[in-house]
Design a protein around this motif. Sequence first.
Motif, PDB file in Angstrom:
ATOM      1  N   ALA A 132       5.435  -3.675   5.458  1.00 59.58           N
ATOM      2  CA  ALA A 132       5.965  -2.373   5.867  1.00 59.58           C
ATOM      3  C   ALA A 132       5.432  -1.258   4.970  1.00 59.58           C
ATOM      4  N   ILE A 133       5.345  -1.531   3.664  1.00 62.00           N
ATOM      5  CA  ILE A 133       4.860  -0.497   2.740  1.00 62.00           C
ATOM      6  C   ILE A 133       3.384  -0.189   3.018  1.00 62.00           C
ATOM      7  N   PHE A 134       2.571  -1.215   3.228  1.00 59.26           N
ATOM      8  CA  PHE A 134       1.149  -0.943   3.485  1.00 59.26           C
ATOM      9  C   PHE A 134       0.955  -0.246   4.836  1.00 59.26           C
ATOM     10  N   SER A 135       1.791  -0.599   5.822  1.00 62.00           N
ATOM     11  CA  SER A 135       1.707   0.105   7.107  1.00 62.00           C
ATOM     12  C   SER A 135       2.054   1.579   6.926  1.00 62.00           C
ATOM     13  N   LEU A 136       3.076   1.822   6.117  1.00 61.14           N
ATOM     14  CA  LEU A 136       3.480   3.212   5.851  1.00 61.14           C
ATOM     15  C   LEU A 136       2.327   3.980   5.201  1.00 61.14           C
ATOM     16  N   LEU A 137       1.695   3.371   4.194  1.00 65.58           N
ATOM     17  CA  LEU A 137       0.589   4.043   3.498  1.00 65.58           C
ATOM     18  C   LEU A 137      -0.570   4.308   4.454  1.00 65.58           C
ATOM     19  N   HIS A 138      -0.831   3.332   5.304  1.00 71.67           N
ATOM     20  CA  HIS A 138      -1.910   3.469   6.294  1.00 71.67           C
ATOM     21  C   HIS A 138      -1.623   4.654   7.218  1.00 71.67           C
ATOM     22  N   ASP A 139      -0.383   4.741   7.711  1.00 70.87           N
ATOM     23  CA  ASP A 139      -0.014   5.831   8.624  1.00 70.87           C
ATOM     24  C   ASP A 139      -0.091   7.182   7.912  1.00 70.87           C
ATOM     25  N   LEU A 140       0.403   7.232   6.681  1.00 71.03           N
ATOM     26  CA  LEU A 140       0.389   8.495   5.927  1.00 71.03           C
ATOM     27  C   LEU A 140      -1.037   8.987   5.718  1.00 71.03           C
ATOM     28  N   GLY A 184      12.414  -2.546  -1.328  1.00 71.91           N
ATOM     29  CA  GLY A 184      11.581  -1.875  -0.334  1.00 71.91           C
ATOM     30  C   GLY A 184      11.984  -0.416  -0.166  1.00 71.91           C
ATOM     31  N   GLN A 185      13.300  -0.175  -0.146  1.00 68.39           N
ATOM     32  CA  GLN A 185      13.792   1.207  -0.007  1.00 68.39           C
ATOM     33  C   GLN A 185      13.401   2.040  -1.229  1.00 68.39           C
ATOM     34  N   LYS A 186      13.520   1.441  -2.426  1.00 64.54           N
ATOM     35  CA  LYS A 186      13.157   2.181  -3.643  1.00 64.54           C
ATOM     36  C   LYS A 186      11.687   2.610  -3.598  1.00 64.54           C
ATOM     37  N   GLN A 187      10.841   1.691  -3.150  1.00 67.30           N
ATOM     38  CA  GLN A 187       9.415   2.011  -3.117  1.00 67.30           C
ATOM     39  C   GLN A 187       9.136   3.137  -2.130  1.00 67.30           C
ATOM     40  N   ARG A 188       9.824   3.118  -0.982  1.00 62.43           N
ATOM     41  CA  ARG A 188       9.662   4.197  -0.009  1.00 62.43           C
ATOM     42  C   ARG A 188      10.086   5.534  -0.624  1.00 62.43           C
ATOM     43  N   HIS A 223      -3.277  15.689  -2.268  1.00 62.86           N
ATOM     44  CA  HIS A 223      -4.491  15.302  -1.543  1.00 62.86           C
ATOM     45  C   HIS A 223      -4.842  13.849  -1.842  1.00 62.86           C
ATOM     46  N   LEU A 224      -4.436  13.395  -3.009  1.00 64.43           N
ATOM     47  CA  LEU A 224      -4.771  12.039  -3.464  1.00 64.43           C
ATOM     48  C   LEU A 224      -3.527  11.381  -4.050  1.00 64.43           C
ATOM     49  N   LEU A 225      -3.241  10.179  -3.558  1.00 64.25           N
ATOM     50  CA  LEU A 225      -2.054   9.451  -4.016  1.00 64.25           C
ATOM     51  C   LEU A 225      -2.503   8.143  -4.655  1.00 64.25           C
ATOM     52  N   LEU A 226      -2.066   7.902  -5.878  1.00 62.03           N
ATOM     53  CA  LEU A 226      -2.418   6.648  -6.551  1.00 62.03           C
ATOM     54  C   LEU A 226      -1.153   5.853  -6.808  1.00 62.03           C
ATOM     55  N   LEU A 227      -1.202   4.566  -6.489  1.00 66.55           N
ATOM     56  CA  LEU A 227      -0.028   3.705  -6.647  1.00 66.55           C
ATOM     57  C   LEU A 227      -0.385   2.494  -7.490  1.00 66.55           C
ATOM     58  N   ASP A 228       0.532   2.138  -8.399  1.00 68.30           N
ATOM     59  CA  ASP A 228       0.311   0.982  -9.263  1.00 68.30           C
ATOM     60  C   ASP A 228       1.217  -0.161  -8.805  1.00 68.30           C
ATOM     61  N   GLU A 229       0.629  -1.226  -8.313  1.00 65.61           N
ATOM     62  CA  GLU A 229       1.365  -2.416  -7.870  1.00 65.61           C
ATOM     63  C   GLU A 229       2.591  -2.041  -7.024  1.00 65.61           C
ATOM     64  N   PRO A 230       2.381  -1.374  -5.901  1.00 69.27           N
ATOM     65  CA  PRO A 230       3.544  -0.874  -5.150  1.00 69.27           C
ATOM     66  C   PRO A 230       4.373  -1.962  -4.483  1.00 69.27           C
ATOM     67  N   THR A 231       3.828  -3.159  -4.354  1.00 65.47           N
ATOM     68  CA  THR A 231       4.595  -4.197  -3.646  1.00 65.47           C
ATOM     69  C   THR A 231       4.940  -5.380  -4.539  1.00 65.47           C
ATOM     70  N   SER A 232       4.857  -5.186  -5.861  1.00 63.61           N
ATOM     71  CA  SER A 232       5.227  -6.311  -6.728  1.00 63.61           C
ATOM     72  C   SER A 232       6.716  -6.592  -6.546  1.00 63.61           C
ATOM     73  N   ALA A 233       7.102  -7.843  -6.614  1.00 64.51           N
ATOM     74  CA  ALA A 233       8.506  -8.269  -6.449  1.00 64.51           C
ATOM     75  C   ALA A 233       9.051  -7.941  -5.069  1.00 64.51           C
ATOM     76  N   MET A 234       8.178  -7.901  -4.067  1.00 61.20           N
ATOM     77  CA  MET A 234       8.633  -7.603  -2.708  1.00 61.20           C
ATOM     78  C   MET A 234       8.346  -8.779  -1.805  1.00 61.20           C
ATOM     79  N   ASP A 235       9.219  -9.001  -0.817  1.00 60.58           N
ATOM     80  CA  ASP A 235       8.955 -10.086   0.124  1.00 60.58           C
ATOM     81  C   ASP A 235       7.850  -9.653   1.096  1.00 60.58           C
TER      82      ASP A 235
END
Lengths: 237, 295
Positions: free
Chosen positions: A169-177, A135-139, A151-163
């Motif tokens: 938490a990662i999707f909440s972060l992306l939503h807030d950003l 989780g920390q690495k992805q952040r 202006h545009l951020l693209l992510l490939d499978e950002p939560t694979s292998a994550m609990d």
Amino acid sequence: MASLVSTVGLRVGYAGRPLLPAIDLAIEPGQIWALIGRNGGGKSTLLRTLLGLQPRVGGRMERRAGLRVAYVPQRGDHDPAVPGRVRDVVRGGLDRGWSFLKPSALLDRGAVERALAATETTALARHPFATLSEGQKQRVLIARALAGEPHLLLLDEPTSAMDPVNEEAIFSLLHDLSHQRDLAILVASHQMSFVPRFASHVVMVDKDDGLVEIGDRVAVLSCTACRRKYGDLLPHA
Amino acid sequence: MPDALDAPLSLDLFFEGWELFREPALAGAIAGALLGLLGVYVVLRRVVFLSAAVSQAAGLGVALSFYAALHLGVAVSPLVGAAVLTGLAVLPFVGGGTDARRESLLGVIWLLGSAGTLAVGTRIVAEVTDIQDILFGTAVAVAPEDFARLWQVALALGLLHLWWWRGFAAASFSRDAARVQGLPVRLLDVVLFATLALAVSLTTRTLGALPAFAFSVLPAVAALAVARSVPQALVLATGLGALTGFGGYLLSFRYSLPVGPAQALLGVALVAALHGPVRAARGVRRLRARFAATT
């Protein structure tokens, strides 16, 4: 306002052979797009074409002039043998074009601190990247992308292998950003559970069935072909 | 005659004869520093056998130059022949590719170079010794013109790498993100591998194939054991490379060993010295964690 990225009749594929039907989409500032479908269904091909990493097979794709795009590859793309503290990794997001010719001292180091703060990784800045949790690495990789103030951020499978807790938490972060920075985000994922709460728009692809559904979340999640294909696996809008 | 290993020579003798030893000893330090720096990319991009393959390709280039002069009447400098074949040898490594593809390519280039040199060598028998001299210079003695060429090229390449290191690192370690950010990844690859080919072929020519291979791998491997960032690894590998080149020459003098192997063995000793404690500390931490989990 002009779209950040727009496509008309875009065909993606390999060696001149289209993999998916034609794609028409327009990504606007502040939107969160989910690019979903099963593994091997054509998501990565579409993502890489949108990023310019792979040539399109046909159709048109336009980017707004001066558009800054950032990319967070799959976590496994980061070689653990390459040494680096968190701040070094994030600093790697600063360079654009030929800016690597400038002395490091002339780069906007404030952008690195802002990106660390936005992703709540400031306390990790001096830690070796390789020792962090998934989780920390992805952040940190998201912070790296933010350092270039895209202006545009693209992510490939950002939560694979994550609990599930870290995934949330990662999707909440992306939503807030997205809301704080009016940042457009496109997330490619084989997981669909996050879509109802976080995505405003959806692209669903499946090359085997020649399926491409594009639109706002409610429309795509309730489309008949998608429901027939995925049944209860597809969340409700 | 006393056994050399039983009676090491005093280093005072070395420094008394500094005029004699200066150029080969400093050439070792300079080549070690340059290839130590470049070796960080070699090791992290998993092309450690590149310098071995490049040496063989250079051999074929020299052999073809002699062949062209003898049988076709075309005068091509052997160094130009070596440079052209060296450049062609590194070309396939520009760009990405899987580890398996890179390894296979290294094997193909090494075999093509060595088999090609042997095959062409049967048609230029009288010049084979010259090929050995041109290609695999000796680390014991370095001609002043070779030394001058080495330090001038090393200075130029060192400055270029100091200036462009962020680009080289981005193109090497986060290729897709770098391309999305608009960095000229392909050009950076071409320049990185061209500098590597030049450094390896020049070191091979000046000091020999073994030191060139050792300098391009061992200092970087040692540095990566302790470096916490890429810049740290680059600086440390440069220093360790210089130490390997100069220290290896001192070792060879003191214990009457051949220079190239002495430099390579010192490099191996540095790898063991830096990796050993790091691995031991990691093992102790694991044991402690296991002990804490069971109590």
